[in-house]
Scaffold this motif. Sequence first.
Motif, PDB file in Angstrom:
ATOM      1  N   GLU A   1     -40.008  -4.090 -98.570  1.00 21.76           N
ATOM      2  CA  GLU A   1     -38.797  -5.100 -98.016  1.00 21.76           C
ATOM      3  C   GLU A   1     -38.125  -4.382 -97.057  1.00 21.76           C
ATOM      4  OE1 GLU A   1     -38.564  -8.048-101.934  1.00 21.76           O
ATOM      5  OE2 GLU A   1     -37.434  -5.934-101.862  1.00 21.76           O
ATOM      6  N   LEU A   2     -37.867  -4.945 -96.016  1.00 19.15           N
ATOM      7  CA  LEU A   2     -36.929  -4.530 -94.984  1.00 19.15           C
ATOM      8  C   LEU A   2     -36.055  -5.384 -94.213  1.00 19.15           C
ATOM      9  CD1 LEU A   2     -40.207  -3.424 -94.295  1.00 19.15           C
ATOM     10  CD2 LEU A   2     -38.899  -1.527 -93.266  1.00 19.15           C
TER      11      LEU A   2
ATOM     12  N   TYR B   1     -33.884  -0.936 -96.865  1.00 19.84           N
ATOM     13  CA  TYR B   1     -35.122  -1.191 -97.299  1.00 19.84           C
ATOM     14  C   TYR B   1     -35.413  -0.558 -98.709  1.00 19.84           C
ATOM     15  CZ  TYR B   1     -34.853   3.787 -95.839  1.00 19.84           C
ATOM     16  OH  TYR B   1     -34.664   5.250 -95.761  1.00 19.84           O
ATOM     17  N   ASP B   2     -36.559  -1.056 -99.152  1.00 21.71           N
ATOM     18  CA  ASP B   2     -36.965  -0.824-100.570  1.00 21.71           C
ATOM     19  C   ASP B   2     -38.509  -1.247-100.804  1.00 21.71           C
ATOM     20  OD1 ASP B   2     -37.392  -3.629-102.315  1.00 21.71           O
ATOM     21  OD2 ASP B   2     -35.684  -3.610-101.262  1.00 21.71           O
TER      22      ASP B   2
ATOM     23  N   ASN C   1     -37.897   6.997-109.348  1.00 22.62           N
ATOM     24  CA  ASN C   1     -38.149   6.941-108.126  1.00 22.62           C
ATOM     25  C   ASN C   1     -37.432   6.100-107.257  1.00 22.62           C
ATOM     26  OD1 ASN C   1     -40.009   7.222-105.823  1.00 22.62           O
ATOM     27  ND2 ASN C   1     -41.616   5.973-106.611  1.00 22.62           N
ATOM     28  N   PRO C   2     -36.660   6.965-106.249  1.00 20.60           N
ATOM     29  CA  PRO C   2     -35.384   6.225-105.304  1.00 20.60           C
ATOM     30  C   PRO C   2     -36.170   5.291-104.537  1.00 20.60           C
ATOM     31  CG  PRO C   2     -35.909   8.534-104.647  1.00 20.60           C
ATOM     32  CD  PRO C   2     -36.707   8.325-106.123  1.00 20.60           C
ATOM     33  N   GLY C   3     -35.578   4.077-104.205  1.00 22.62           N
ATOM     34  CA  GLY C   3     -35.813   3.266-103.255  1.00 22.62           C
ATOM     35  C   GLY C   3     -36.828   2.330-103.670  1.00 22.62           C
ATOM     36  N   VAL C   4     -37.137   2.288-105.230  1.00 28.61           N
ATOM     37  CA  VAL C   4     -38.117   1.376-105.826  1.00 28.61           C
ATOM     38  C   VAL C   4     -37.541   0.353-106.702  1.00 28.61           C
ATOM     39  CG1 VAL C   4     -40.374   1.218-107.205  1.00 28.61           C
ATOM     40  CG2 VAL C   4     -39.898   3.048-105.318  1.00 28.61           C
ATOM     41  N   PHE C   5     -37.769  -0.984-106.730  1.00 31.45           N
ATOM     42  CA  PHE C   5     -37.442  -1.793-107.785  1.00 31.45           C
ATOM     43  C   PHE C   5     -38.746  -1.739-108.771  1.00 31.45           C
ATOM     44  CE2 PHE C   5     -34.229  -3.047-105.055  1.00 31.45           C
ATOM     45  CZ  PHE C   5     -33.009  -3.840-105.944  1.00 31.45           C
ATOM     46  N   PRO C   6     -38.485  -1.205-109.760  1.00 30.77           N
ATOM     47  CA  PRO C   6     -39.755  -1.091-110.629  1.00 30.77           C
ATOM     48  C   PRO C   6     -40.199  -2.190-111.244  1.00 30.77           C
ATOM     49  CG  PRO C   6     -38.003   0.582-111.405  1.00 30.77           C
ATOM     50  CD  PRO C   6     -37.565  -0.648-110.448  1.00 30.77           C
ATOM     51  N   ALA C   7     -41.530  -2.270-111.909  1.00 26.84           N
ATOM     52  CA  ALA C   7     -42.285  -3.294-112.340  1.00 26.84           C
ATOM     53  C   ALA C   7     -41.237  -4.179-113.177  1.00 26.84           C
ATOM     54  CB  ALA C   7     -43.427  -2.697-113.346  1.00 26.84           C
TER      55      ALA C   7
ATOM     56  N   PRO D   1     -31.667   6.787-109.836  1.00 25.60           N
ATOM     57  CA  PRO D   1     -31.513   6.546-108.338  1.00 25.60           C
ATOM     58  C   PRO D   1     -31.332   5.155-108.074  1.00 25.60           C
ATOM     59  CG  PRO D   1     -33.878   7.150-108.671  1.00 25.60           C
ATOM     60  CD  PRO D   1     -33.065   7.109-110.338  1.00 25.60           C
ATOM     61  N   PRO D   2     -30.976   5.050-106.822  1.00 26.09           N
ATOM     62  CA  PRO D   2     -30.775   3.723-106.335  1.00 26.09           C
ATOM     63  C   PRO D   2     -32.147   3.004-106.075  1.00 26.09           C
ATOM     64  CG  PRO D   2     -30.208   5.375-104.492  1.00 26.09           C
ATOM     65  CD  PRO D   2     -30.303   6.028-105.895  1.00 26.09           C
ATOM     66  N   CYS D   3     -32.083   1.714-106.248  1.00 24.90           N
ATOM     67  CA  CYS D   3     -33.339   0.943-105.912  1.00 24.90           C
ATOM     68  C   CYS D   3     -33.639   0.610-104.708  1.00 24.90           C
ATOM     69  CB  CYS D   3     -33.575  -0.210-106.870  1.00 24.90           C
ATOM     70  SG  CYS D   3     -33.936   0.235-108.669  1.00 24.90           S
ATOM     71  N   LEU D   4     -32.702   0.730-103.583  1.00 26.12           N
ATOM     72  CA  LEU D   4     -32.684   0.647-102.197  1.00 26.12           C
ATOM     73  C   LEU D   4     -32.230   1.503-101.641  1.00 26.12           C
ATOM     74  CD1 LEU D   4     -30.359  -1.256-101.045  1.00 26.12           C
ATOM     75  CD2 LEU D   4     -31.101  -2.878-101.785  1.00 26.12           C
TER      76      LEU D   4
END
Length: 365
Positions: free
Chosen positions: A266-267, A277-278, A310-316, A348-351
């Motif tokens: 996603e950007l 972005y994420d 894992n930074p920058g990731v919206f997990p499952a 860490p942040p998700c995006l």
Amino acid sequence: MKKRNLGHFFAITFIALFTPMALANGVGGSQNSTNIQITDTDTWTEINKQKFTVNSGSTNCVVTGSADVYPPIGGKNRRYNLGPSSYNFALTIDNQAPPVSGSCVRSLNFDLADGTKNTKSVADTCIFQNLSQGEHTVTFLANKSNKKTPSTTVDDSSMTFSCSDNLLETASATNQNLTIENNSGKTITVYIGFNNGTMGAYTRADFPVCNWTNPNPYICQFQLGATSPNNSQSFALTKGNLNVAISADIVPWSTCGGGTGLTMAELNLNTAGSDWYDISLVNGFNYSMTITPSSGNAITVTSEFNNQNNPGVFPAGCDICTGPQNPPTGSGCPGSAYPQEGHVNAQPPCLYTQPTVSAYTVSIF
């Protein structure tokens, strides 16, 4: 989204939020899952805020606020009011009044044409430059655009920020490049879904490789081969903001890929001189992905699970950074089954959010 005239009043309804102190020259953020009512036109309602400390002068911060908003409800039978309704969202620093209009102001519209009873999402990004040493507070606000607009509810919200003594690249840059690479070893179909049902300033002619036969008129598709030079496609972005979701072999936003899961990059690029972005695993996982900017932090996902750090990731299944709130359900969906995947206190942040840079590469493997 279009900017709206916000009137000449500035008052804030404060909601008690947990806002731990953060340090500048890094990344941070906050989450709020409390339902908040947006009821007033002249009074701004606070939906999220974050305090942080600048350790030295001339620090620059890029802040992004996002929220899910319910459609307005009215009438004795609590039916959804699908008439035109507009709400304003703004970011401000140190309790300053939001501008009447400007790059730090967004609007969210509900209309009969939407034909939906689902929540809508809104995101606002703002750059605060040359901040002095000491404590500062950024606040994400909302109000109704006019007195005839019915009240509504913010379901949940988040705010992230990235601060640095020096901007990574000039924030005034408008030309960018987006490259999508196939490193999976097989031919794949790439989908680019344009968020909010619009291409903004762009047209189909700006994406000549795209096939537009998908029933959704705002989804581009094309194939990438398994080997060079046919495994890569670049797009010159010369018209400003691009807000997209990118996936492989499954259309973006499909309900968890019809049973197989769905990875999405996603950007939201060049929004008033900033990018966010994420990589989203809310709908599951089908390919590993990386997002690599020309400057800044890369994001890599190689599995559906174990992304809680894992930074920058919206997990499952985590439709908010800290865990499942109201994720999609159905065959292949992570759903609410993996709360342990959430990021504790949104860290860490998700995006990632940062000043606009010249290029991004999305690699699928």
